[in-house]
Design an enzyme around this catalytic site. Structure first.
Site, short mmCIF file in Angstrom:
data_model
loop_
_atom_site.label_atom_id
_atom_site.label_comp_id
_atom_site.label_asym_id
_atom_site.label_seq_id
_atom_site.Cartn_x
_atom_site.Cartn_y
_atom_site.Cartn_z
CG HIS A 65 -1.91 1.09 1.25
ND1 HIS A 65 -2.48 1.55 2.42
CD2 HIS A 65 -2.43 1.86 0.26
CE1 HIS A 65 -3.31 2.53 2.15
NE2 HIS A 65 -3.30 2.75 0.85
CD GLU A 68 -2.41 2.68 -3.63
OE1 GLU A 68 -2.85 3.84 -3.43
OE2 GLU A 68 -2.88 1.66 -3.09
CG HIS A 69 -0.17 6.18 -0.67
ND1 HIS A 69 -0.82 7.32 -0.25
CD2 HIS A 69 -1.07 5.17 -0.51
CE1 HIS A 69 -2.04 7.03 0.14
NE2 HIS A 69 -2.22 5.72 0.01
CD GLU A 161 -5.63 5.38 1.75
OE1 GLU A 161 -6.17 4.25 1.66
OE2 GLU A 161 -4.79 5.81 0.95
#
Length: 732
Positions: A65, A68-69, A161
């Site tokens: 994750h 991805e950022h 998030e």
């Protein structure tokens, strides 16, 4: 040097799909689906990479994750960290991404053409917004910088998030299920990540976290693991040239496809256990999880869909119909969900009433009795043929989806081992009856191969543990031996032992048989509906479909009566009335729903709305049943009490919604001429009794003005007949 391979250019597609398709494979083994849509106003692209949270290091959950950022934060060719998003914004676009267990999906949307040639094709111009976006996008996978200056900020974004989801029961219960799975399987991971797992703890261990992210990208990102979808106005040859040029630099490391075949998410230790979990919101759920087979290669037969159709059925003879009649449940769903290549769960999920919570063990036994009933009948080919027929009809008349949702979804589908000419139809269509496959799928639904989760704020009340990542209170224990014995007995029921109310579903009378369309040549499609009846009692609008030519129709009916929401009291009575009608129709309307015909019934500020839509063949049949049920509703005290309690819980749970939802509700309330807040509704619901609704709803139907809009595959005289049906039924 090898050239681009054309894999497929004749994809199976819906009847109304005017897009052109081509599947290509670049020399670096990156596979791409190219889509030419001459009418689109938005272009889009998506890359799906076969790596996700299951590939995280055990001591750094959330790595996939975080990567991805970080890919958004500058590349060697475009080193300014926000160049990509600034470019998209300047061309009416945006981007997003998500990380799941086995894949990471990146996508963007941009104007299909520049403002200079908004009404024409780009004609090969590399000034196209799509070309510029693709150039920047491709660099994510060629030479990302992982800028040190952005690292802390993006990790805080990941943490934000995660914090957003900390009070969400969906996230909390899903992570609890994962945390209580086998530590040997990556399903056990905490997938989102936070500052603790991605920065603080690794730093304490002396880990250079930037190096770890670069290493993760290097070890897991490879051209042969990537699937690209590009949709634009450009011709396929032009898109192929762009993709071949811009993505040629993605390195192919010949990495194997990620699979986990040698370990199961639930080991023997996790099976035959029951988990009691306390939710944030007031909800009551019973979930039965069966470790099941991976059906990824069974795309032609999809045997578990047969089981989900029967176990999840809501019509007469179903599990839900039986336990609902006992006052134990409000809803049931069943189906298989893949965990990863190699494993899956078949889940039966039941929404319980207060009484159902006390009888959850009996409900589990009823589920196993129904499974036994299925096993006593050999797989029924007519049921599969009925399902198969509906999947074919639904695919044939499927409408085009928006550009971004299409590219993102299709790039994920491309990771599956489907024939490339079936990428669009994929698992949407059942193609064959496989008796042996169904029998094998059924063999996983055994009395020694399940785990229970019971969710309630009150029962049992003695939760003794907290889940590490979300703080969910829970208790886990072995299923008591007497309960296990009762389940085994239910699972081995003979025909004489079975509950008499349980049986397989009957043939579905709502399956559309008339799929012809009244197609007439028109010089120009009509822009507005026509008013075809207008008097003191009724107003009818009609618009024949003269553009899409599908055998579908919609009827929007408004029964105007200000009494519906004149006061908080009448507002809650109107809402309860609608909920009771829907509750009474549940068994009947389920057949229509699975045959592509649905209805909605709701109250609003000026009356009652009936929305019904789907395949036009049986629309009037369902509408008549809805109207008769509205007119003749018998408000049964037991069902009223269950529905009232459900409405009360919904109102009380409002306080636990995410803040942005609450702000939205308040904004709409402030902008309404007449409206009330939750506290006012709660005060009115509490004292209501069944007889109050029985006395109220005839007043609601007695003085009303009817307005109807009929649209779609429907003739003028049929639209007038619909209006006559509403008027004659509700005003006899």
């Amino acid at each position: 040097m090898s050239s681009t391979e054309r894999v497929a250019d004749k994809l199976e597609k819906p009847a109304l799909d005017d897009r052109s398709y081509r599947v290509i494979r670049l020399p670096n083994q990156l596979e791409a689906l190219l889509v030419h849509d001459p009418d689109t106003d938005k272009a889009s692209a998506s890359v799906n990479v076969n790596v996700g949270s299951f590939s995280d290091a055990d001591d750094m959950p959330g790595m996939a994750h975080a990567v991805e950022h970080l890919l958004f934060m500058g590349t060697e060719k475009y080193p300014v960290e926000n160049d990509y998003n600034q470019y998209l914004s300047s061309h009416s676009g945006y981007s997003n991404a998500y990380t799941s267990s086995t894949e990471t999906n990146y996508y963007f949307e941009v104007a299909a053409s520049s403002s200079q040639d908004a009404d024409a094709s780009t004609n090969g111009s590399v000034d196209s917004p799509l070309h510029g976006a693709l150039d920047r996008f491709a660099q994510f996978f060629i030479a990302p910088l992982f800028l040190s200056s952005t690292l802390d900020r993006e990790l805080k974004a990941v943490d934000s998030e995660n914090k957003k989801n900390l009070q969400s029961d969906t996230w909390r219960l899903n992570q609890l299920k994962k945390t209580l799975s086998s530590p040997k399987h990556p399903y056990h991971h905490f997938s989102t990540g936070n500052l603790q797992s991605l920065r603080d703890e690794p730093t304490k261990r002396g880990v250079n976290i930037r190096d770890e992210f670069i290493k993760f990208h290097h070890q897991n990102y490879s051209a042969n693991r990537m699937k690209l979808v590009v949709l634009g106005r450009e011709k396929l040859d032009e898109l192929e040239a762009w993709v071949g040029s811009l993505f040629a630099g993605v390195v192919n490391k010949d990495l194997p496809r990620n699979r986990w075949d040698d370990v199961e998410p639930f080991s023997d230790k996790e099976l035959l256990t029951q988990v009691f979990a306390k939710p944030v919101m007031d909800s009551r759920l019973l979930d039965i999880y069966f470790p099941s087979q991976d059906e990824e290669d069974m795309y032609e037969t999809q045997p578990s869909r047969y089981l989900s159709h029967l176990i999840g059925h809501e019509g007469p003879g179903s599990i839900l119909a039986h336990i609902k009649a006992k006052g134990w449940a409000n809803g049931l769903s069943a189906g298989v969900a893949p965990v990863c290549p190699g494993s899956a769960f078949f889940t039966v999920s039941i929404k319980l009433t207060e009484d159902g919570l006390k009888h959850y063990q009996e409900i589990v036994e009823i589920v196993f009795q129904y499974i036994s009933l299925i096993k006593q009948h050999k797989p029924q080919q007519w049921i599969v043929e009925e399902m198969k027929g509906m999947t074919e009809v639904d695919f044939k008349f499927r409408q085009k989806s928006p550009a971004t949702s299409f590219t993102s979804k299709l790039s994920s589908i491309m990771q599956q081992p489907l024939p490339r000419d079936w990428l669009l139809s994929g698992t949407s269509v059942i193609r064959k009856f496989d008796s042996q496959g169904i029998t094998k799928a059924l063999s996983y639904l055994r009395a020694d191969n399940y785990r229970l989760t019971l969710v309630s704020q009150k029962f049992p009340g003695d939760w003794d543990q907290q889940e590490k990542w979300y703080g969910t209170e829970y208790r886990v224990e072995a299923i008591p031996s007497d309960f296990q014995a009762a389940v085994r007995k239910a699972a081995n029921s003979t025909a004489t032992d079975l509950i008499s109310e349980l049986h397989l579903p009957h043939k579905n009378e709502f399956i559309p048989t008339k799929l012809t369309v009244d197609k007439r040549d028109v010089t120009e499609p009509a822009k507005n509906p026509r008013l075809i009846r207008n008097d003191e009692a009724v107003r009818t609008w009609w618009k024949k479909d003269d553009r899409f030519w599908v055998p579908k129709a919609n009827a929007y009916i408004t029964l105007r009566n200000p009494l519906a929401k004149a006061t908080p009291e009448t507002a809650v009575k109107s809402n309860l009335y609608c909920e009771l009608v829907k509750d009474a129709l549940e068994e009947y309307s389920y057949d229509a729903e699975i045959a592509g015909l649905e209805y909605q019934l709701s109250s609003y500020s000026m009356g009652i709305d009936i929305d019904i839509g789907g395949y036009s063949d049986k629309l009037a049949v369902l509408l008549e049943k809805v109207l008769v049920s509205m007119r003749d509703l018998e408000v049964k005290p037991d069902r009223f009490n269950i529905i009232k309690e459900r409405v009360l819980r919904g109102l009380r749970n409002w306080d636990f919604q995410q803040p942005y939802r609450q702000v939205g509700d308040f904004t709409r309330w402030l902008g309404s001429e007449k409206g009330w807040i939750n506290e006012q509704y709660l005060a009115e619901v509490e004292p209501l009794k069944a007889e109050d609704i029985s006395a109220f709803y005839p007043q609601l139907l007695r003085q009303m003005h009817i307005e109807c809009l009929a649209h779609g595959n429907i003739l003028r005289e049929d639209a007038l007949r619909i209006t006559d049906l509403v008027e004659s039924t509700l005003r006899p």
